[in-house]
Design an enzyme around this catalytic site. Sequence first.
Site, PDB file in Angstrom:
ATOM      1  N   ASP A  82       0.825  -1.205   0.000  1.00 60.82           N
ATOM      2  CA  ASP A  82       0.000   0.000   0.000  1.00 60.82           C
ATOM      3  C   ASP A  82       0.867   1.266   0.000  1.00 60.82           C
ATOM      4  OD1 ASP A  82      -2.422   1.340   0.013  1.00 60.82           O
ATOM      5  OD2 ASP A  82      -3.195   0.336   1.795  1.00 60.82           O
ATOM      6  N   ASP A 126     -10.306   3.369  -3.168  1.00 64.09           N
ATOM      7  CA  ASP A 126     -11.013   2.157  -2.733  1.00 64.09           C
ATOM      8  C   ASP A 126     -12.442   2.078  -3.269  1.00 64.09           C
ATOM      9  OD1 ASP A 126      -8.710   1.834  -1.349  1.00 64.09           O
ATOM     10  OD2 ASP A 126      -9.619   1.862   0.652  1.00 64.09           O
TER      11      ASP A 126
HETATM   12  C1  GLA Z   1      -5.985   1.390   1.605  1.00 67.79           C
HETATM   13  C2  GLA Z   1      -6.149   0.356   0.502  1.00 67.79           C
HETATM   14  C3  GLA Z   1      -7.267  -0.598   0.893  1.00 67.79           C
HETATM   15  C4  GLA Z   1      -6.929  -1.270   2.217  1.00 67.79           C
HETATM   16  C5  GLA Z   1      -6.673  -0.224   3.290  1.00 67.79           C
HETATM   17  C6  GLA Z   1      -6.106  -0.840   4.564  1.00 67.79           C
HETATM   18  O1  GLA Z   1      -7.106   2.214   1.712  1.00 67.79           O
HETATM   19  O2  GLA Z   1      -6.429   0.963  -0.733  1.00 67.79           O
HETATM   20  O3  GLA Z   1      -7.479  -1.562  -0.117  1.00 67.79           O
HETATM   21  O4  GLA Z   1      -5.782  -2.074   2.044  1.00 67.79           O
HETATM   22  O5  GLA Z   1      -5.741   0.757   2.849  1.00 67.79           O
HETATM   23  O6  GLA Z   1      -5.864   0.101   5.554  1.00 67.79           O
END
Ligand code: GLA
Length: 359
Positions: free
Chosen positions: A118, A173
């Site tokens: 990430d 997301d």
């Molecule tokens: C980000 C990623 C998500 C998830 C969260 C976890 O937002 O894009 O897919 O992994 O972090 O904290």
Amino acid sequence: MGWNSWNKFACNVSEQLIRQQANAMVASGMKDAGYRYIVIDDCWQKSRDADGNIVADPERFPSGIKALADYVHSKGLKFGLYSDAGVLTCGGRPGSAGHEFQDARQYAKWGVDYLKYDWCNTGPRNAEAAYTIMAKALRESGRDIVLSICEWGDNHPERWAQPVGHLWRTTGDIFDAWQGKEKWSHGMTDILDLQAELWRYSEPNAWNDPDMLEVGNGGMTTTEYESHFSLWAMLAAPLIAGNDLSKMDADTRRILTNADVIAVDQDPLGRQARRIWKEGDLEIWARPLKGGEQAVVLFNRGKAPATMKVGWDQLNLPEGLTADAKDLWNKQVSKGLRGSYAGTVAPHGVIMLRITPVP
Ligand code: GLA
């Protein structure tokens, strides 16, 4: 294809949960349908020890990550973890910045097969450089580990992420809704719209990742989930289920294990669909398949049923060609079609077809 803890469970992960989901992946038929990876997303980590080694949360993972990976492997499945290129993950746990090689060696020792990496708390880091370091660390770890790049499409990963990683997120997301936009996240159709121009960048071993599936999480109707799954298959997206596999209703299981739709997703040609036509709420997406077949989705975003038609000319097929079209949801085959296919598409629904030219 696999499962990831985030969409349904967020930080609420534990070894019991992961074992339960691995069991359910086998018992539900998901494994037979092709799903393989069980991935723990954020919040499995707690701290670093005096030598800088990453330490799993001892309350949630009392048996340790190695034992959990062994368990997942014993089911014939693969095991994945999450980290972050920053000092802290998005959930505020220790990230891998400055510990890339140490972490990659640890993952390899534990038996990790997949790393989602990430991009929170990365400050001024350059994304391509940061992901390239982790890619090198994973390669030098001595174990084959898939690298899932997750910088949300912020730095045009489609231009550099191949050959750094095997898949890369293209957006912020997803959230479990038909439509909508929040600061960092989008509903399903909003994510879809952000994929339309990216088709040329996807190929085998280097996939655009429009984020994980929400099928079965309750925020959309069954018809909308069929559309979500169909469209992700058209995009050649990694199919990472994000629901509770131990509590699937019949529709959720039917959608996630639809072998015809999965075969489109996994087609060996690996070509991502293009949106070849759009008028108001109606659109047509098409993708070539191996051996001269095509997958087509007639998509109706509107609130009323719509009669839609796709012509062979739109698919670059000869007008005189005879073809069979299989509806991949109701399984009916229309034989000997000449020139076009027409059907009525439910509101928020799709007709998904596999078109096979008849010699
Ligand atoms: C980000 C990623 C998500 C998830 C969260 C976890 O937002 O894009 O897919 O992994 O972090 O904290």
